[in-house]
Design a protein around this motif. Structure first.
Motif, short mmCIF file in Angstrom:
data_model
loop_
_atom_site.label_atom_id
_atom_site.label_comp_id
_atom_site.label_asym_id
_atom_site.label_seq_id
_atom_site.Cartn_x
_atom_site.Cartn_y
_atom_site.Cartn_z
N ALA A 24 55.02 35.98 3.37
CA ALA A 24 54.67 37.17 2.49
C ALA A 24 54.43 36.30 1.20
O ALA A 24 53.37 36.88 0.26
CB ALA A 24 55.91 38.25 2.40
N THR A 25 54.86 35.53 0.77
CA THR A 25 54.62 35.02 -0.50
C THR A 25 53.06 34.07 -0.53
O THR A 25 52.46 34.15 -1.52
CB THR A 25 55.53 33.92 -0.93
OG1 THR A 25 57.09 34.38 -1.01
CG2 THR A 25 55.57 32.92 -2.11
N GLU A 26 52.86 33.47 0.51
CA GLU A 26 51.62 32.86 0.85
C GLU A 26 50.69 34.01 0.72
O GLU A 26 49.31 33.80 0.09
CB GLU A 26 51.51 32.10 1.97
CG GLU A 26 52.37 30.54 1.99
CD GLU A 26 52.47 30.18 3.28
OE1 GLU A 26 51.89 30.61 4.28
OE2 GLU A 26 53.22 29.13 3.23
N GLU A 27 50.59 35.03 1.40
CA GLU A 27 49.80 36.18 1.33
C GLU A 27 49.70 36.76 -0.05
O GLU A 27 48.47 37.12 -0.41
CB GLU A 27 50.29 37.42 2.44
CG GLU A 27 49.40 38.34 2.54
CD GLU A 27 48.05 38.10 3.13
OE1 GLU A 27 47.29 39.12 3.18
OE2 GLU A 27 47.69 36.89 3.67
N LEU A 28 50.66 36.93 -0.64
CA LEU A 28 50.70 37.55 -1.92
C LEU A 28 49.67 36.51 -2.86
O LEU A 28 48.94 36.96 -3.78
CB LEU A 28 52.16 37.45 -2.77
CG LEU A 28 52.04 38.08 -4.15
CD1 LEU A 28 51.38 39.33 -4.11
CD2 LEU A 28 53.44 37.84 -4.50
N GLU A 29 49.97 35.14 -2.75
CA GLU A 29 49.27 34.21 -3.85
C GLU A 29 47.72 34.38 -3.13
O GLU A 29 46.76 34.51 -4.10
CB GLU A 29 49.49 32.86 -3.43
CG GLU A 29 51.25 32.53 -3.83
CD GLU A 29 51.65 31.07 -3.70
OE1 GLU A 29 50.76 30.26 -2.96
OE2 GLU A 29 52.76 30.94 -4.03
N ARG A 30 47.59 34.51 -1.98
CA ARG A 30 46.13 34.84 -1.55
C ARG A 30 45.37 35.61 -2.15
O ARG A 30 44.30 35.86 -2.47
CB ARG A 30 45.87 34.49 -0.01
CG ARG A 30 44.53 34.41 0.60
CD ARG A 30 44.59 34.56 2.01
NE ARG A 30 45.17 35.90 2.35
CZ ARG A 30 44.30 37.05 2.51
NH1 ARG A 30 42.89 36.98 2.01
NH2 ARG A 30 44.62 38.12 2.93
N LEU A 31 46.13 36.95 -2.13
CA LEU A 31 45.59 38.15 -2.36
C LEU A 31 45.50 38.29 -4.08
O LEU A 31 44.58 38.95 -4.65
CB LEU A 31 46.45 39.39 -2.04
CG LEU A 31 46.47 39.59 -0.56
CD1 LEU A 31 47.63 40.64 -0.19
CD2 LEU A 31 45.10 40.30 -0.16
N GLN A 32 46.42 37.40 -4.78
CA GLN A 32 46.29 37.40 -6.12
C GLN A 32 45.15 36.61 -6.71
O GLN A 32 44.36 37.01 -7.45
CB GLN A 32 47.42 36.76 -7.08
CG GLN A 32 48.66 37.78 -6.81
CD GLN A 32 49.89 37.07 -7.33
OE1 GLN A 32 50.09 35.87 -7.29
NE2 GLN A 32 50.80 37.99 -7.73
N MET A 33 44.78 35.57 -5.90
CA MET A 33 43.58 34.83 -6.19
C MET A 33 42.53 35.50 -5.82
O MET A 33 41.25 35.60 -6.48
CB MET A 33 43.37 33.33 -5.41
CG MET A 33 44.47 32.55 -5.89
SD MET A 33 44.66 30.84 -5.19
CE MET A 33 43.63 30.72 -3.62
N LEU A 34 42.32 36.23 -4.69
CA LEU A 34 41.25 37.00 -4.32
C LEU A 34 40.85 38.04 -5.48
O LEU A 34 39.71 38.45 -5.85
CB LEU A 34 41.42 37.72 -2.86
CG LEU A 34 40.30 38.66 -2.51
CD1 LEU A 34 39.12 37.92 -1.91
CD2 LEU A 34 40.75 39.08 -0.95
N THR A 35 42.23 38.68 -5.82
CA THR A 35 41.95 39.86 -7.00
C THR A 35 41.25 39.22 -8.15
O THR A 35 40.40 40.08 -8.72
CB THR A 35 43.41 40.31 -7.11
OG1 THR A 35 43.93 41.15 -6.18
CG2 THR A 35 43.12 41.65 -8.32
N ALA A 36 41.76 37.90 -8.63
CA ALA A 36 41.27 37.33 -9.83
C ALA A 36 39.63 37.23 -9.58
O ALA A 36 39.01 37.40 -10.50
CB ALA A 36 42.01 36.22 -10.28
#
Length: 97
Positions: A24-36
């Protein structure tokens, strides 16, 4: 024996939860980068839109001035609108100083 089984089940549950947390933490980081990245793209597109709208307004103004005649009203209206925008910008800048 029963206590040993309970401890093993708890350890297995904890390991499973830790794995899920890590994923979940890795997915959150991926999604945050995608959002940025998407936000940067949005800002770029908004700037392009603003530039295009400005160019279109300028082209309309130039066209109205070149053709003359009845289009003078449109040109004057456009110039007045642009002057009001400039005045608003000056007010905003003056308020920030």
């Amino acid at each position: 024996m029963a206590e040993n089984e309970i401890v093993q089940r708890l350890e297995k549950s904890i390991d499973t939860m830790l794995e899920k947390y890590t994923l979940a933490t890795e997915e959150l980081e991926r999604l945050q980068m995608l959002t940025a990245a998407q936000q940067r793209k949005i800002r770029t597109l908004q700037q392009q839109l603003s530039d295009s709208e400005r160019a279109l307004a300028q082209a309309k103004l130039t066209g109205a001035m070149v053709t003359g005649g009845g289009d003078n009203k449109a040109a004057r209206a456009q110039i007045n609108r642009l002057l009001r925008e400039v005045e608003k910008c000056i007010e905003i800048v003056s308020a920030k100083i």
